[in-house]
Design a protein around this motif. Structure first.
Motif, short mmCIF file in Angstrom:
data_model
loop_
_atom_site.label_atom_id
_atom_site.label_comp_id
_atom_site.label_asym_id
_atom_site.label_seq_id
_atom_site.Cartn_x
_atom_site.Cartn_y
_atom_site.Cartn_z
N VAL A 389 0.84 -1.21 0.00
CA VAL A 389 0.00 0.00 0.00
C VAL A 389 0.87 1.25 0.00
O VAL A 389 0.62 2.20 -0.75
N ASN A 390 1.90 1.27 0.85
CA ASN A 390 2.79 2.44 0.91
C ASN A 390 3.52 2.64 -0.41
O ASN A 390 3.70 3.78 -0.87
N PHE A 391 3.95 1.54 -1.00
CA PHE A 391 4.65 1.64 -2.28
C PHE A 391 3.75 2.24 -3.34
O PHE A 391 4.13 3.15 -4.08
N LEU A 392 2.53 1.74 -3.41
CA LEU A 392 1.59 2.25 -4.42
C LEU A 392 1.25 3.72 -4.16
O LEU A 392 1.10 4.50 -5.11
N ARG A 393 1.14 4.09 -2.89
CA ARG A 393 0.84 5.48 -2.57
C ARG A 393 1.95 6.39 -3.07
O ARG A 393 1.69 7.47 -3.63
N GLU A 394 3.20 5.97 -2.88
CA GLU A 394 4.33 6.77 -3.37
C GLU A 394 4.34 6.86 -4.89
O GLU A 394 4.61 7.91 -5.47
N GLN A 395 4.04 5.73 -5.54
CA GLN A 395 4.05 5.72 -7.00
C GLN A 395 2.94 6.59 -7.58
O GLN A 395 3.15 7.34 -8.52
N VAL A 396 1.74 6.47 -7.00
CA VAL A 396 0.61 7.28 -7.47
C VAL A 396 0.86 8.75 -7.18
O VAL A 396 0.53 9.64 -7.98
N GLY A 397 1.46 9.04 -6.03
CA GLY A 397 1.73 10.43 -5.66
C GLY A 397 2.68 11.12 -6.61
O GLY A 397 2.64 12.34 -6.78
N SER A 398 3.53 10.34 -7.27
CA SER A 398 4.48 10.93 -8.22
C SER A 398 3.90 11.05 -9.62
O SER A 398 4.59 11.47 -10.54
N GLY A 399 2.63 10.66 -9.77
CA GLY A 399 1.97 10.79 -11.07
C GLY A 399 1.77 9.44 -11.74
O GLY A 399 2.67 8.59 -11.70
N ILE A 400 0.60 9.23 -12.32
CA ILE A 400 0.28 7.96 -12.95
C ILE A 400 0.56 8.02 -14.45
O ILE A 400 0.00 8.84 -15.16
N ASP A 401 1.46 7.14 -14.90
CA ASP A 401 1.71 6.98 -16.33
C ASP A 401 1.29 5.58 -16.73
O ASP A 401 0.60 4.88 -15.98
N VAL A 402 1.69 5.14 -17.89
CA VAL A 402 1.26 3.83 -18.37
C VAL A 402 1.76 2.71 -17.45
O VAL A 402 1.01 1.80 -17.07
N LEU A 403 3.05 2.80 -17.07
CA LEU A 403 3.62 1.73 -16.25
C LEU A 403 3.03 1.71 -14.85
O LEU A 403 2.61 0.66 -14.36
N SER A 404 3.00 2.88 -14.19
CA SER A 404 2.46 2.91 -12.83
C SER A 404 0.97 2.60 -12.83
O SER A 404 0.45 1.99 -11.89
N GLY A 405 0.26 2.98 -13.89
CA GLY A 405 -1.16 2.66 -14.00
C GLY A 405 -1.38 1.16 -14.12
O GLY A 405 -2.31 0.60 -13.55
N THR A 406 -0.49 0.49 -14.88
CA THR A 406 -0.57 -0.96 -15.02
C THR A 406 -0.32 -1.65 -13.70
O THR A 406 -1.02 -2.60 -13.32
N VAL A 407 0.69 -1.17 -12.98
CA VAL A 407 1.00 -1.73 -11.66
C VAL A 407 -0.18 -1.53 -10.72
O VAL A 407 -0.55 -2.43 -9.95
N LEU A 408 -0.79 -0.35 -10.76
CA LEU A 408 -1.92 -0.06 -9.88
C LEU A 408 -3.10 -0.99 -10.18
O LEU A 408 -3.74 -1.52 -9.26
N ALA A 409 -3.40 -1.19 -11.47
CA ALA A 409 -4.50 -2.09 -11.84
C ALA A 409 -4.22 -3.51 -11.38
O ALA A 409 -5.11 -4.22 -10.87
N PHE A 410 -2.97 -3.95 -11.57
CA PHE A 410 -2.55 -5.28 -11.13
C PHE A 410 -2.72 -5.41 -9.62
O PHE A 410 -3.20 -6.43 -9.11
N ALA A 411 -2.33 -4.37 -8.89
CA ALA A 411 -2.41 -4.38 -7.43
C ALA A 411 -3.87 -4.43 -6.96
O ALA A 411 -4.20 -5.14 -6.01
N LEU A 412 -4.74 -3.67 -7.61
CA LEU A 412 -6.15 -3.67 -7.22
C LEU A 412 -6.78 -5.05 -7.42
O LEU A 412 -7.55 -5.52 -6.57
#
Length: 432
Positions: A389-412
């Motif tokens: 959760v903390n990792f995803l919060r840091e990644q989302v906080g830095s802005g969602i691009d294609v890669l971070s968006g893919t990771v977020l969807a995978f995590a959800l």
């Protein structure tokens, strides 16, 4: 009648499965996190480094117990006792995480090989791909176990030797045994712990033990295997890398390869060479161990054998090894790629831990784990989930691009699966 000494020697000669897991754990992603921790926070994270080895041992113990009591691969057990859909989710989870890691690890192994020899990294990628395919498809599990034992031993010796030529302030290092988490250190802590408690290590254990034909009668041997490889070899490796980084490196942006090159002018060429040799061994041993994981689970799901005696598995294994050579053609700085791999591994692990705990406390096994073992497993689930959760919060906080968006969807997806599996367990195993 055997003596205690001969029994220990026999155990040492028979150990192996957890060394393959340890070879994956002692990889470039873990090393990058250890270097960043030491370079950024001096000795303050020593307690996290030691905790990671202990946490990794607990995770391997739970996976070992499930494998020995069922004497089957984890995918088949999940399919029979939790459901086919859950088995599919587990396989997809592992293939995505281990597959992404394979390309980045290959890029790292090829880059280190190029640094040590001067030969182009892409050539090394092809070479390592062929070596993996020929070795694994030709000799099977025994090849990767031998490779893991040999390379992990070399890696540990290389980094321990580097401690002799690097000026470590052991008195200052002792202050790092006091738990503390400085601001902005969550990502690094996730990297250190995530290297030891990882979905690939948890899911592969049942297959490597089956390759050894271990049963519940080998319980003591399997426990010793975990203790020597994870608590011993991996623990020493982690502490040694961290102490070297904390002692002489001060650039938090240093990559693993850059750290090896930087050590040369700082404390002598011998330290730099030893560091790069250790890094190369870690990358290659991790590459070899990681290669067998997706084929194990995919073959099990398809009902194939999980040894090279089954031609279908042999082709699958060789194909995955050869395709991984493409990782050397990615190019670029591996640190950003390792961040993505870390993200995928971090968000993929809680689901695997939840599934193992589910099965260990169901009718899948004849003997449930002790209260202490369950507490350790729940602790791992909470820690890994919090880190994700903390990792995803840091990644989302830095802005969602294609890669971070893919990771977020995978995590959800996996987060929902983890919660639903918990509800399913309560309904079917507790409220009956």
């Amino acid at each position: 009648m055997s003596t205690g000494g001969s029994t220990v020697r026999a155990y040492l000669s028979e150990m192996g499965p957890s060394w393959v897991a340890g070879a994956i754990a002692a990889g470039p992603a873990t090393m990058a996190s250890l270097i960043a921790a030491g370079a950024s926070f001096d000795y303050m994270f020593l307690w996290v480094v030691i905790l990671s080895a202990a946490a990794g041992a607990v995770a391997q113990f739970l996976a070992m117990r499930l494998g020995l009591l069922t004497e089957r691969g984890i995918v088949g057990v999940v399919e029979d006792h939790v459901g086919e859909g859950w088995a599919v989710v587990l396989v997809v989870d592992v293939v995505v995480v281990a597959g992404a890691a394979q390309f980045v690890i290959m890029n790292t192994a090829a880059s280190v090989s190029a640094s040590l020899t001067g030969v182009n990294a892409r050539i090394w990628g092809v070479v390592w791909g062929i070596v993996l395919a020929a070795g694994l498809a030709g000799r099977g599990y025994r090849f990767i176990e031998f490779l893991s034992k040999a390379l992990v031993t070399v890696v540990v010796l290389a980094f321990v030797a580097s401690l002799w030529v690097v000026p470590v302030d052991y008195e200052a290092a002792a202050t790092g045994l006091m738990p503390s988490l400085p601001a902005g250190s969550g990502l690094i802590a996730a990297g250190i712990l995530g290297g030891a408690v990882h979905i690939t290590l948890i899911t592969m254990q049942s297959y490597t033990m089956r390759a050894r034909d271990w049963t519940v009668r080998d319980y003591d041997l399997a426990a010793l295997d975990i203790g020597v490889s994870m608590l011993g070899a991996f623990g020493v490796y982690s502490v040694a890398v961290f102490l070297v980084a904390a002692s002489v490196l001060s650039d938090p942006e240093l990559t693993a390869i850059g750290a090896g090159k930087t050590l040369g002018p700082l404390v002598g060429d011998s330290a730099g060479t030893l560091f790069l040799l250790g890094l190369g061994g870690a990358a290659v041993s991790t590459l070899g161990g990681n290669t067998v994981v997706p084929p194990f689970l995919v073959a099990d799901k398809l009902g194939w054998g999980t040894s090279v005696s089954d031609t279908r598995y042999r082709v699958l294994l060789a194909g995955f090894a050869l395709v991984s050579a493409a990782g050397a053609f990615i190019g670029g700085e591996v640190i950003s790629q390792l961040v993505l791999v870390l993200a995928l591994g971090t968000v993929g692990t809680p689901f695997a831990i939840a599934i193992v705990l589910y099965l260990l406390n169901s009718d899948a096994v004849s003997e449930p784990p002790s209260t202490l073992a369950n507490a350790g497993g729940l602790g791992l689930l909470v820690v890994s989930g919090t880190l994700a959760v903390n990792f995803l919060r840091e990644q989302v906080g830095s802005g969602i691009d294609v890669l971070s968006g893919t990771v977020l969807a995978f995590a959800l997806l996996l987060g929902v699966a983890t919660v639903v599996s918990g509800i399913k367990y309560v309904r079917e195993e507790v409220l009956v």
